[in-house]
Design a protein around this motif. Structure first.
Motif, PDB file in Angstrom:
ATOM      1  N   TYR A   1     -15.263 -48.315  38.647  1.00 52.47           N
ATOM      2  CA  TYR A   1     -14.895 -49.380  38.154  1.00 52.47           C
ATOM      3  C   TYR A   1     -15.118 -49.101  36.390  1.00 52.47           C
ATOM      4  CZ  TYR A   1     -15.489 -54.012  35.954  1.00 52.47           C
ATOM      5  OH  TYR A   1     -15.333 -55.259  35.078  1.00 52.47           O
ATOM      6  N   HIS A   2     -16.135 -48.503  36.168  1.00 51.85           N
ATOM      7  CA  HIS A   2     -16.081 -47.994  34.562  1.00 51.85           C
ATOM      8  C   HIS A   2     -15.018 -46.990  34.294  1.00 51.85           C
ATOM      9  CE1 HIS A   2     -19.601 -50.434  33.361  1.00 51.85           C
ATOM     10  NE2 HIS A   2     -19.905 -50.236  34.742  1.00 51.85           N
TER      11      HIS A   2
ATOM     12  N   LEU B   1     -15.374 -36.963  38.256  1.00 52.06           N
ATOM     13  CA  LEU B   1     -16.186 -38.209  37.913  1.00 52.06           C
ATOM     14  C   LEU B   1     -17.243 -38.508  39.181  1.00 52.06           C
ATOM     15  CD1 LEU B   1     -13.268 -40.555  36.755  1.00 52.06           C
ATOM     16  CD2 LEU B   1     -14.419 -38.921  35.326  1.00 52.06           C
ATOM     17  N   PHE B   2     -18.385 -38.683  38.766  1.00 49.67           N
ATOM     18  CA  PHE B   2     -19.481 -38.810  39.477  1.00 49.67           C
ATOM     19  C   PHE B   2     -20.302 -40.218  39.570  1.00 49.67           C
ATOM     20  CE2 PHE B   2     -18.964 -34.519  39.296  1.00 49.67           C
ATOM     21  CZ  PHE B   2     -18.715 -33.806  40.619  1.00 49.67           C
ATOM     22  N   GLY B   3     -20.760 -40.829  40.282  1.00 54.86           N
ATOM     23  CA  GLY B   3     -21.457 -42.188  40.169  1.00 54.86           C
ATOM     24  C   GLY B   3     -22.998 -42.129  40.070  1.00 54.86           C
ATOM     25  N   ASP B   4     -23.532 -40.657  39.810  1.00 53.77           N
ATOM     26  CA  ASP B   4     -24.807 -40.476  39.521  1.00 53.77           C
ATOM     27  C   ASP B   4     -25.516 -41.304  38.582  1.00 53.77           C
ATOM     28  OD1 ASP B   4     -24.703 -38.482  41.741  1.00 53.77           O
ATOM     29  OD2 ASP B   4     -23.997 -37.051  40.124  1.00 53.77           O
ATOM     30  N   LEU B   5     -26.730 -41.573  38.733  1.00 54.67           N
ATOM     31  CA  LEU B   5     -27.549 -42.345  37.758  1.00 54.67           C
ATOM     32  C   LEU B   5     -28.325 -41.602  36.880  1.00 54.67           C
ATOM     33  CD1 LEU B   5     -27.764 -45.605  39.834  1.00 54.67           C
ATOM     34  CD2 LEU B   5     -26.435 -45.118  38.420  1.00 54.67           C
ATOM     35  N   HIS B   6     -29.504 -40.909  37.563  1.00 51.60           N
ATOM     36  CA  HIS B   6     -30.511 -40.522  36.898  1.00 51.60           C
ATOM     37  C   HIS B   6     -31.057 -39.181  37.484  1.00 51.60           C
ATOM     38  CE1 HIS B   6     -31.039 -44.527  35.535  1.00 51.60           C
ATOM     39  NE2 HIS B   6     -30.994 -45.153  36.781  1.00 51.60           N
ATOM     40  N   LEU B   7     -30.669 -38.609  38.362  1.00 55.53           N
ATOM     41  CA  LEU B   7     -31.035 -37.152  38.795  1.00 55.53           C
ATOM     42  C   LEU B   7     -30.633 -36.213  37.859  1.00 55.53           C
ATOM     43  CD1 LEU B   7     -30.762 -37.650  42.786  1.00 55.53           C
ATOM     44  CD2 LEU B   7     -32.914 -38.163  41.217  1.00 55.53           C
ATOM     45  N   ALA B   8     -31.392 -35.812  37.086  1.00 54.25           N
ATOM     46  CA  ALA B   8     -30.845 -34.723  36.012  1.00 54.25           C
ATOM     47  C   ALA B   8     -30.512 -33.282  36.689  1.00 54.25           C
ATOM     48  CB  ALA B   8     -31.968 -34.328  35.012  1.00 54.25           C
TER      49      ALA B   8
ATOM     50  N   GLY C   1     -13.598 -23.990  35.908  1.00 54.46           N
ATOM     51  CA  GLY C   1     -12.916 -24.144  34.721  1.00 54.46           C
ATOM     52  C   GLY C   1     -12.647 -25.885  34.702  1.00 54.46           C
ATOM     53  N   TRP C   2     -13.534 -26.496  35.326  1.00 50.49           N
ATOM     54  CA  TRP C   2     -13.648 -28.015  35.292  1.00 50.49           C
ATOM     55  C   TRP C   2     -14.589 -28.677  34.655  1.00 50.49           C
ATOM     56  CZ3 TRP C   2     -11.350 -31.626  39.234  1.00 50.49           C
ATOM     57  CH2 TRP C   2     -10.474 -31.203  40.057  1.00 50.49           C
ATOM     58  N   GLN C   3     -14.595 -29.707  34.398  1.00 49.34           N
ATOM     59  CA  GLN C   3     -15.896 -30.556  33.589  1.00 49.34           C
ATOM     60  C   GLN C   3     -16.274 -31.856  34.455  1.00 49.34           C
ATOM     61  OE1 GLN C   3     -14.856 -32.700  30.145  1.00 49.34           O
ATOM     62  NE2 GLN C   3     -12.593 -32.635  30.552  1.00 49.34           N
ATOM     63  N   ALA C   4     -17.296 -32.250  34.176  1.00 53.32           N
ATOM     64  CA  ALA C   4     -17.850 -33.515  34.849  1.00 53.32           C
ATOM     65  C   ALA C   4     -17.802 -34.431  34.048  1.00 53.32           C
ATOM     66  CB  ALA C   4     -19.266 -32.885  35.649  1.00 53.32           C
ATOM     67  N   ARG C   5     -17.839 -35.781  34.485  1.00 53.18           N
ATOM     68  CA  ARG C   5     -18.137 -36.919  33.779  1.00 53.18           C
ATOM     69  C   ARG C   5     -18.781 -37.968  34.610  1.00 53.18           C
ATOM     70  NH1 ARG C   5     -14.318 -37.476  29.449  1.00 53.18           N
ATOM     71  NH2 ARG C   5     -15.614 -39.053  28.738  1.00 53.18           N
ATOM     72  N   PHE C   6     -19.813 -38.772  33.962  1.00 47.87           N
ATOM     73  CA  PHE C   6     -20.670 -39.640  34.667  1.00 47.87           C
ATOM     74  C   PHE C   6     -20.797 -41.005  33.865  1.00 47.87           C
ATOM     75  CE2 PHE C   6     -21.841 -35.078  35.027  1.00 47.87           C
ATOM     76  CZ  PHE C   6     -22.511 -35.221  36.230  1.00 47.87           C
ATOM     77  N   PRO C   7     -19.568 -41.877  34.540  1.00 47.77           N
ATOM     78  CA  PRO C   7     -19.383 -43.134  33.797  1.00 47.77           C
ATOM     79  C   PRO C   7     -20.435 -44.129  33.703  1.00 47.77           C
ATOM     80  CG  PRO C   7     -17.485 -42.714  35.135  1.00 47.77           C
ATOM     81  CD  PRO C   7     -18.830 -41.549  35.567  1.00 47.77           C
ATOM     82  N   ILE C   8     -21.426 -44.073  34.764  1.00 46.64           N
ATOM     83  CA  ILE C   8     -22.678 -45.033  34.577  1.00 46.64           C
ATOM     84  C   ILE C   8     -24.043 -44.334  34.751  1.00 46.64           C
ATOM     85  CG2 ILE C   8     -21.363 -46.595  36.106  1.00 46.64           C
ATOM     86  CD1 ILE C   8     -22.646 -45.719  38.449  1.00 46.64           C
ATOM     87  N   TRP C   9     -23.958 -42.978  34.026  1.00 52.26           N
ATOM     88  CA  TRP C   9     -25.188 -42.412  33.859  1.00 52.26           C
ATOM     89  C   TRP C   9     -26.137 -43.050  32.884  1.00 52.26           C
ATOM     90  CZ3 TRP C   9     -27.382 -38.442  36.095  1.00 52.26           C
ATOM     91  CH2 TRP C   9     -28.405 -37.727  35.426  1.00 52.26           C
ATOM     92  N   HIS C  10     -27.302 -43.301  33.453  1.00 51.12           N
ATOM     93  CA  HIS C  10     -28.543 -43.721  32.926  1.00 51.12           C
ATOM     94  C   HIS C  10     -28.377 -45.145  32.538  1.00 51.12           C
ATOM     95  CE1 HIS C  10     -30.789 -40.126  31.174  1.00 51.12           C
ATOM     96  NE2 HIS C  10     -31.018 -40.228  32.556  1.00 51.12           N
ATOM     97  N   LYS C  11     -27.389 -45.896  33.011  1.00 53.67           N
ATOM     98  CA  LYS C  11     -27.368 -47.223  32.909  1.00 53.67           C
ATOM     99  C   LYS C  11     -28.620 -47.815  33.660  1.00 53.67           C
ATOM    100  CE  LYS C  11     -22.580 -48.124  31.884  1.00 53.67           C
ATOM    101  NZ  LYS C  11     -22.597 -48.498  30.753  1.00 53.67           N
ATOM    102  N   PRO C  12     -29.175 -49.190  33.202  1.00 49.07           N
ATOM    103  CA  PRO C  12     -30.594 -49.723  33.781  1.00 49.07           C
ATOM    104  C   PRO C  12     -30.263 -50.258  35.102  1.00 49.07           C
ATOM    105  CG  PRO C  12     -30.452 -50.188  31.498  1.00 49.07           C
ATOM    106  CD  PRO C  12     -29.040 -49.420  31.802  1.00 49.07           C
ATOM    107  N   ALA C  13     -31.044 -50.010  36.334  1.00 48.39           N
ATOM    108  CA  ALA C  13     -30.827 -50.410  37.504  1.00 48.39           C
ATOM    109  C   ALA C  13     -30.409 -51.773  37.691  1.00 48.39           C
ATOM    110  CB  ALA C  13     -31.860 -50.051  38.518  1.00 48.39           C
ATOM    111  N   ALA C  14     -31.283 -52.556  37.047  1.00 51.75           N
ATOM    112  CA  ALA C  14     -31.109 -54.082  36.952  1.00 51.75           C
ATOM    113  C   ALA C  14     -29.720 -54.465  36.465  1.00 51.75           C
ATOM    114  CB  ALA C  14     -32.291 -54.919  36.010  1.00 51.75           C
ATOM    115  N   GLU C  15     -29.242 -53.950  35.088  1.00 48.86           N
ATOM    116  CA  GLU C  15     -27.886 -54.287  34.913  1.00 48.86           C
ATOM    117  C   GLU C  15     -26.849 -53.919  35.745  1.00 48.86           C
ATOM    118  OE1 GLU C  15     -25.401 -52.132  31.263  1.00 48.86           O
ATOM    119  OE2 GLU C  15     -27.278 -52.358  30.914  1.00 48.86           O
ATOM    120  N   LEU C  16     -26.945 -52.710  36.493  1.00 44.78           N
ATOM    121  CA  LEU C  16     -25.835 -52.221  37.353  1.00 44.78           C
ATOM    122  C   LEU C  16     -25.690 -53.175  38.330  1.00 44.78           C
ATOM    123  CD1 LEU C  16     -26.200 -48.436  37.511  1.00 44.78           C
ATOM    124  CD2 LEU C  16     -24.255 -49.611  36.603  1.00 44.78           C
TER     125      LEU C  16
END
Length: 234
Positions: free
Chosen positions: A14-15, A93-100, A114-129
């Protein structure tokens, strides 16, 4: 988009769809070739494919043995990514939140090819998500729970505010530590909801790979409850 079919990947997509710099073009999912189901979540492949049709993105399926070694996992994942790279895709793209540590592993493995990773919802607060998930009209069923954290009564429930309120205080509300997994059957970007019906509850135990050939019980073994979802009418 690394797509499990559950809450976090659905919110991540979604993000990503709303981010001008990101243009999700494919879904990618790992499946268990022995059972024909999404790895860890236990969802039937046909329901995963129904999600892809309703989203309108092509789906790449990476089929794995029931207990793959890291070598096999990385070989088959690299082969799938190489095929996507040939079509011009080099960002995952990954939906990971907090696991560093998990994020670091993903970034290192992708950089190697040769790829890159992106994390659209990384570190968003659980209550907000979670508020966003409910307010936007996402709908999901809890299809797997870890017996270490939750009993079988949580499996097969609607993922709603009541479910979150009933979680023990020790459980991450987003299930970030693997406490539960879900199947999204409706989302703002679905062309229409997926009609499903709940089947039987199943309990499965898994051994750690190091103990797979031992005669003694595995102290690191894990037990999970699964709710078998079926397309409605079957």
């Amino acid at each position: 988009m690394s797509w499990s079919g559950g809450k976090d990947s659905a919110l991540g997509l979604y993000h990503a769809l709303r981010a001008p710099a990101l243009r999700p073009a494919h879904l990618l999912t790992t499946l268990n070739e022995h059972y024909g189901r999404v790895a860890m979540h236990g969802v039937r492949a046909e329901l995963l494919q129904a999600q892809a049709r309703r989203i309108g993105l092509p789906l790449t399926e990476v089929w794995l043995p029931e207990m793959p070694s890291m070598e096999i996992y990385e070989q088959r994942m690299t082969a799938a990514l190489d095929e996507l790279a040939a079509g011009g895709v080099r960002t995952s793209l990954f939906g990971d939140l907090h696991l560093a540590d998990l994020r670091q592993y993903r970034e290192q493995q992708l950089a190697r090819i040769g790829w890159q990773a992106r994390f659209p919802i990384w570190h968003k607060p659980a209550a907000e998500l979670l508020a966003e998930f409910f307010d936007l009209g996402f709908r999901a069923i809890v299809v797997c729970v870890s017996e270490q954290h939750l009993d079988q009564s949580f499996c097969g429930r609607e993922l709603d505010r009541d479910f979150i309120r009933d979680l023990p205080a020790t459980v991450d509300s987003c299930g970030e530590n693997g406490e539960y997994h879900s199947f999204v059957y409706d989302a703002p970007y679905f062309s229409q909801p997926i009609a499903v019906q709940r089947g039987e509850l199943l309990r499965r135990t898994y051994q750690s790979p190091a103990a797979a050939t031992d005669d003694e019980p595995d102290p690191l073994g894990a037990a999970f409850w699964y709710c078998d979802l079926l397309p409605a009418g079957t």
